[in-house]
Design a protein around this motif. Structure first.
Motif, short mmCIF file in Angstrom:
data_model
loop_
_atom_site.label_atom_id
_atom_site.label_comp_id
_atom_site.label_asym_id
_atom_site.label_seq_id
_atom_site.Cartn_x
_atom_site.Cartn_y
_atom_site.Cartn_z
N ALA A 52 -5.62 -3.43 -0.12
CA ALA A 52 -5.60 -4.32 1.02
C ALA A 52 -4.37 -5.23 0.97
O ALA A 52 -3.84 -5.60 2.00
CB ALA A 52 -6.87 -5.16 1.08
N THR A 53 -3.93 -5.56 -0.25
CA THR A 53 -2.80 -6.46 -0.36
C THR A 53 -1.47 -5.71 -0.38
O THR A 53 -0.43 -6.32 -0.24
CB THR A 53 -2.92 -7.31 -1.64
OG1 THR A 53 -2.98 -6.45 -2.76
CG2 THR A 53 -4.14 -8.21 -1.55
N GLU A 54 -1.51 -4.39 -0.60
CA GLU A 54 -0.29 -3.61 -0.63
C GLU A 54 0.33 -3.53 0.74
O GLU A 54 -0.34 -3.57 1.75
CB GLU A 54 -0.61 -2.17 -1.08
CG GLU A 54 -0.37 -1.95 -2.53
CD GLU A 54 -0.58 -0.50 -2.88
OE1 GLU A 54 -0.30 0.37 -2.04
OE2 GLU A 54 -1.05 -0.25 -3.97
N GLU A 55 1.63 -3.38 0.77
CA GLU A 55 2.37 -3.20 2.01
C GLU A 55 2.14 -1.77 2.49
O GLU A 55 2.01 -0.85 1.70
CB GLU A 55 3.85 -3.47 1.75
CG GLU A 55 4.70 -3.56 2.98
CD GLU A 55 4.36 -4.77 3.82
OE1 GLU A 55 4.49 -4.66 5.04
OE2 GLU A 55 3.97 -5.81 3.28
N HIS A 56 2.10 -1.60 3.77
CA HIS A 56 1.88 -0.28 4.36
C HIS A 56 3.09 0.61 4.11
O HIS A 56 4.23 0.19 4.33
CB HIS A 56 1.63 -0.43 5.87
CG HIS A 56 1.56 0.87 6.60
ND1 HIS A 56 0.56 1.77 6.37
CD2 HIS A 56 2.38 1.40 7.53
CE1 HIS A 56 0.77 2.82 7.16
NE2 HIS A 56 1.87 2.62 7.87
N ARG A 57 2.83 1.84 3.69
CA ARG A 57 3.92 2.77 3.41
C ARG A 57 4.29 3.53 4.68
O ARG A 57 3.45 3.77 5.54
CB ARG A 57 3.49 3.75 2.33
CG ARG A 57 3.39 3.09 0.99
CD ARG A 57 2.92 3.98 -0.11
NE ARG A 57 3.44 5.34 -0.01
CZ ARG A 57 3.17 6.28 -0.90
NH1 ARG A 57 2.42 6.03 -1.92
NH2 ARG A 57 3.67 7.50 -0.74
N ALA A 58 5.52 3.90 4.80
CA ALA A 58 6.02 4.57 5.99
C ALA A 58 5.41 5.95 6.17
O ALA A 58 5.23 6.40 7.31
CB ALA A 58 7.54 4.68 5.92
N ASP A 59 5.07 6.65 5.09
CA ASP A 59 4.51 8.00 5.25
C ASP A 59 3.04 7.99 5.60
O ASP A 59 2.47 9.01 5.98
CB ASP A 59 4.76 8.84 3.99
CG ASP A 59 4.08 8.26 2.75
OD1 ASP A 59 3.41 7.21 2.87
OD2 ASP A 59 4.22 8.86 1.67
N GLY A 60 2.35 6.85 5.50
CA GLY A 60 0.95 6.73 5.89
C GLY A 60 -0.03 7.25 4.86
O GLY A 60 -1.23 7.32 5.12
N LEU A 61 0.46 7.62 3.71
CA LEU A 61 -0.42 8.16 2.68
C LEU A 61 -1.43 7.13 2.20
O LEU A 61 -2.59 7.47 1.93
CB LEU A 61 0.43 8.68 1.50
CG LEU A 61 -0.31 9.43 0.41
CD1 LEU A 61 -1.01 10.65 0.99
CD2 LEU A 61 0.63 9.87 -0.69
N ASP A 62 -1.06 5.86 2.15
CA ASP A 62 -1.99 4.82 1.72
C ASP A 62 -3.15 4.66 2.71
O ASP A 62 -4.29 4.43 2.32
CB ASP A 62 -1.27 3.50 1.52
CG ASP A 62 -0.53 3.04 2.77
OD1 ASP A 62 -0.20 3.91 3.61
OD2 ASP A 62 -0.29 1.83 2.91
N LEU A 63 -2.87 4.81 4.00
CA LEU A 63 -3.94 4.71 5.01
C LEU A 63 -4.89 5.90 4.91
O LEU A 63 -6.11 5.74 5.07
CB LEU A 63 -3.33 4.63 6.41
CG LEU A 63 -2.51 3.39 6.71
CD1 LEU A 63 -1.90 3.48 8.10
CD2 LEU A 63 -3.38 2.16 6.61
N ALA A 64 -4.35 7.06 4.65
CA ALA A 64 -5.20 8.25 4.51
C ALA A 64 -6.11 8.12 3.30
O ALA A 64 -7.30 8.47 3.36
CB ALA A 64 -4.33 9.50 4.39
N ARG A 65 -5.59 7.60 2.21
CA ARG A 65 -6.42 7.41 1.01
C ARG A 65 -7.51 6.37 1.26
O ARG A 65 -8.65 6.54 0.84
CB ARG A 65 -5.55 6.97 -0.16
CG ARG A 65 -4.72 8.08 -0.71
CD ARG A 65 -3.93 7.63 -1.91
NE ARG A 65 -3.12 8.73 -2.39
CZ ARG A 65 -1.96 8.57 -3.00
NH1 ARG A 65 -1.49 7.36 -3.22
NH2 ARG A 65 -1.29 9.62 -3.41
N ALA A 66 -7.17 5.27 1.96
CA ALA A 66 -8.16 4.25 2.25
C ALA A 66 -9.25 4.79 3.17
O ALA A 66 -10.44 4.51 2.97
CB ALA A 66 -7.50 3.04 2.90
N ALA A 67 -8.90 5.62 4.13
CA ALA A 67 -9.89 6.22 5.02
C ALA A 67 -10.79 7.18 4.26
O ALA A 67 -12.01 7.23 4.48
CB ALA A 67 -9.19 6.93 6.17
N ALA A 68 -10.22 7.95 3.33
CA ALA A 68 -11.02 8.88 2.54
C ALA A 68 -11.99 8.12 1.64
O ALA A 68 -13.15 8.52 1.49
CB ALA A 68 -10.10 9.77 1.70
#
Length: 176
Positions: free
Chosen positions: A8-24
Motif C-alpha cells: 500500500a505504501t509502495e509507489e505504483h509501477r509503470a508495468d502494473g505488475l504490483d496492481l495485478a499481484r494485489a488483486a490476486a
C-alpha cells in the motif's frame, strides 16, 4: 518478499505488475467475492445524476420562447426590450413625417431624449410631446414615459483652434 502493508505504501509501477499481484492476493483472501474496483491516481468522485422522471424539470428540453422569456424575466430586461422595440418602430408610432426629422436617442427613468434635425422640428415636437407621450405609454405601459426631452440639431463647435476664447460669444466678427 514484501508484506501487504508494504504494498500500500509502495509507489505504483509503470508495468502494473504490483496492481495485478494485489488483486490476486485480494481474490485469494475472499474467494467468491466480486473483485473490488480500484481507481487510479485521480480523485474524481462519481456523482449521482437525478433523472427528471415523469414530471417536467429544468433539465428537460425547453421551447426557445419559454427559455428566452425566463432569461429576460430573471435579468429584468422586459422594459429595456420594450423600449428598444419602440425605437425600432419609431416611424410607425409617431408617423413618417415626424420620424423623418426626429430620432430617439436614449431612455432612462421615464425620460425619453429625442434629437431633431432642425430647431423648427424641435419646436414642433415640443408641441406634439403630450400626444407622443400618450402613444408611447400605450405601447410600453402606463406611466413608463413621463417626459420627452427634445434636443436640437448637432451644431458646429466654435471652440476649436489655438486662438479661441473660453467664454466668448462665438464668431461674431469673422463673417464680415
Amino acid at each position: 518478499m514484501t508484506s501487504a502493508g508494504d504494498d500500500a505504501t509502495e509507489e505504483h509501477r509503470a508495468d502494473g505488475l504490483d496492481l495485478a499481484r494485489a488483486a490476486a492476493r485480494a481474490a485469494a483472501a475472499n474467494p467468491g467475492a466480486p473483485p473490488a474496483r480500484r481507481r487510479s491516481g485521480s480523485t474524481r468522485r462519481r456523482t449521482t445524476t437525478k433523472s427528471s422522471g415523469a414530471r417536467p424539470d429544468d433539465r428537460d428540453p425547453q421551447l426557445i420562447e419559454q427559455a428566452m422569456g425566463r432569461l429576460i424575466a430573471n435579468h429584468g430586461w422586459e422594459l429595456d426590450l420594450k423600449v428598444q422595440g419602440v425605437f425600432g418602430r419609431w416611424a410607425e408610432i409617431v408617423g413618417d413625417e415626424v420620424a423623418d426629422h426626429c430620432t430617439p436617442e436614449s431612455f432612462d427613468d421615464g425620460r425619453l431624449v429625442v434629437r431633431t434635425d432642425s430647431t423648427a422640428w424641435a419646436t414642433q415636437l415640443k408641441l406634439l410631446a403630450p400626444t407622443v407621450v400618450r402613444r408611447l405609454n400605450e405601447e410600453l405601459g402606463h406611466g413608463t414615459v413621463t417626459l420627452i426631452d427634445v434636443l436640437g440639431p448637432h451644431l458646429p463647435s466654435w471652440t476649436k483652434g489655438r486662438l479661441s476664447s473660453r467664454d466668448g460669444r462665438g464668431p461674431r466678427d469673422t463673417y464680415g
